[in-house]
Design a protein around this motif. Structure first.
Motif, PDB file in Angstrom:
ATOM      1  N   ASP A  73      71.845  67.383   9.093  1.00 39.57           N
ATOM      2  CA  ASP A  73      71.385  66.232   9.865  1.00 39.57           C
ATOM      3  C   ASP A  73      69.880  66.253  10.098  1.00 39.57           C
ATOM      4  OD1 ASP A  73      71.560  68.444  11.500  1.00 39.57           O
ATOM      5  OD2 ASP A  73      72.069  67.280  13.288  1.00 39.57           O
ATOM      6  N   ASN A  74      69.222  67.366   9.814  1.00 41.08           N
ATOM      7  CA  ASN A  74      67.792  67.503  10.059  1.00 41.08           C
ATOM      8  C   ASN A  74      67.084  67.762   8.730  1.00 41.08           C
ATOM      9  OD1 ASN A  74      65.348  67.778  11.255  1.00 41.08           O
ATOM     10  ND2 ASN A  74      65.773  69.743  12.229  1.00 41.08           N
ATOM     11  N   ASN A  75      66.358  66.757   8.221  1.00 42.26           N
ATOM     12  CA  ASN A  75      65.648  66.907   6.957  1.00 42.26           C
ATOM     13  C   ASN A  75      64.330  67.649   7.165  1.00 42.26           C
ATOM     14  OD1 ASN A  75      67.595  65.523   5.534  1.00 42.26           O
ATOM     15  ND2 ASN A  75      66.576  63.552   5.796  1.00 42.26           N
ATOM     16  N   LEU A  76      64.004  68.521   6.233  1.00 41.23           N
ATOM     17  CA  LEU A  76      62.705  69.189   6.260  1.00 41.23           C
ATOM     18  C   LEU A  76      61.600  68.218   5.858  1.00 41.23           C
ATOM     19  CD1 LEU A  76      63.708  72.532   4.531  1.00 41.23           C
ATOM     20  CD2 LEU A  76      63.245  72.185   6.947  1.00 41.23           C
ATOM     21  N   ILE A  77      61.821  67.539   4.732  1.00 38.92           N
ATOM     22  CA  ILE A  77      60.850  66.577   4.211  1.00 38.92           C
ATOM     23  C   ILE A  77      61.634  65.393   3.661  1.00 38.92           C
ATOM     24  CG2 ILE A  77      59.083  66.124   2.467  1.00 38.92           C
ATOM     25  CD1 ILE A  77      58.435  69.084   2.499  1.00 38.92           C
ATOM     26  N   GLU A  78      61.100  64.206   3.863  1.00 41.53           N
ATOM     27  CA  GLU A  78      61.665  63.020   3.235  1.00 41.53           C
ATOM     28  C   GLU A  78      60.552  62.020   2.992  1.00 41.53           C
ATOM     29  OE1 GLU A  78      63.495  60.114   6.503  1.00 41.53           O
ATOM     30  OE2 GLU A  78      64.434  62.096   6.507  1.00 41.53           O
ATOM     31  N   PHE A  79      60.689  61.255   1.925  1.00 40.11           N
ATOM     32  CA  PHE A  79      59.743  60.176   1.657  1.00 40.11           C
ATOM     33  C   PHE A  79      60.445  59.058   0.902  1.00 40.11           C
ATOM     34  CE2 PHE A  79      59.014  63.411  -1.604  1.00 40.11           C
ATOM     35  CZ  PHE A  79      59.117  62.689  -2.779  1.00 40.11           C
ATOM     36  N   LYS A  80      59.893  57.860   1.051  1.00 42.02           N
ATOM     37  CA  LYS A  80      60.472  56.674   0.430  1.00 42.02           C
ATOM     38  C   LYS A  80      60.192  56.613  -1.060  1.00 42.02           C
ATOM     39  CE  LYS A  80      62.581  54.485   3.645  1.00 42.02           C
ATOM     40  NZ  LYS A  80      64.027  54.419   3.568  1.00 42.02           N
ATOM     41  N   SER A  81      58.935  56.826  -1.451  1.00 41.23           N
ATOM     42  CA  SER A  81      58.605  56.761  -2.874  1.00 41.23           C
ATOM     43  C   SER A  81      57.377  57.606  -3.176  1.00 41.23           C
ATOM     44  CB  SER A  81      58.362  55.312  -3.317  1.00 41.23           C
ATOM     45  OG  SER A  81      57.183  54.819  -2.721  1.00 41.23           O
ATOM     46  N   GLY A 105      55.772  56.758   2.943  1.00 43.36           N
ATOM     47  CA  GLY A 105      56.838  56.999   3.894  1.00 43.36           C
ATOM     48  C   GLY A 105      57.153  58.472   4.082  1.00 43.36           C
ATOM     49  N   LEU A 106      56.142  59.327   4.035  1.00 42.19           N
ATOM     50  CA  LEU A 106      56.347  60.776   4.167  1.00 42.19           C
ATOM     51  C   LEU A 106      56.607  61.141   5.619  1.00 42.19           C
ATOM     52  CD1 LEU A 106      56.225  63.601   2.841  1.00 42.19           C
ATOM     53  CD2 LEU A 106      53.784  63.598   3.344  1.00 42.19           C
ATOM     54  N   ARG A 107      57.702  61.905   5.824  1.00 48.48           N
ATOM     55  CA  ARG A 107      58.050  62.385   7.170  1.00 48.48           C
ATOM     56  C   ARG A 107      58.457  63.842   7.072  1.00 48.48           C
ATOM     57  NH1 ARG A 107      61.980  58.425  10.285  1.00 48.48           N
ATOM     58  NH2 ARG A 107      63.276  60.195   9.767  1.00 48.48           N
ATOM     59  N   PHE A 108      58.020  64.629   8.057  1.00 52.86           N
ATOM     60  CA  PHE A 108      58.408  66.045   8.139  1.00 52.86           C
ATOM     61  C   PHE A 108      59.442  66.222   9.219  1.00 52.86           C
ATOM     62  CE2 PHE A 108      54.176  66.246   6.314  1.00 52.86           C
ATOM     63  CZ  PHE A 108      54.370  67.124   5.278  1.00 52.86           C
TER      64      PHE A 108
END
Length: 108
Positions: A73-81, A105-108
């Motif tokens: 449920d907890n992502n380390l890193i995610e981005f849209k493109s 859309g980078l999120r840590f």
């Protein structure tokens, strides 16, 4: 005079190989990215889609999530493109040179 019985099978093989390369680059890039990141980090990597073109030297990746195995449920890193432009001359010499890269859309 052209020997069609000699030329047509070779032309058909060349077309099949080129189509295989054209349509096989994106799935191969996705598989390579997922297996190498998972082997390096030990986390799960999910990639929604990959588009790649060897003729243009471009690759686009969409909806990427890197999450720990124990806490999904907890992502380390995610981005849209992400978009990457590679230098094809350097790639022919087995060097990786990125001319331009963009991550949205980078999120840590």
């Amino acid at each position: 005079m052209i020997r069609w019985s000699y030329l047509l099978p070779r032309l058909a093989i060349a077309v099949v190989v080129l189509l295989g390369i054209h349509f096989g680059v994106a799935p191969l890039a996705r598989w390579t990215m997922v297996t190498s990141v998972q082997a390096t980090t030990g986390a799960d990597l999910e990639v929604a889609s990959v588009w790649a073109s060897l003729l243009r030297g471009r690759m686009q990746v969409a909806d990427v999530e890197l999450a720990r195995n124990d806490r999904s449920d907890n992502n380390l890193i995610e981005f849209k493109s992400a978009e990457v432009d590679l230098d094809l001359r350097a790639l022919a010499e087995k060097r990786y040179v990125i001319n331009k890269a963009r991550i949205r859309g980078l999120r840590f």
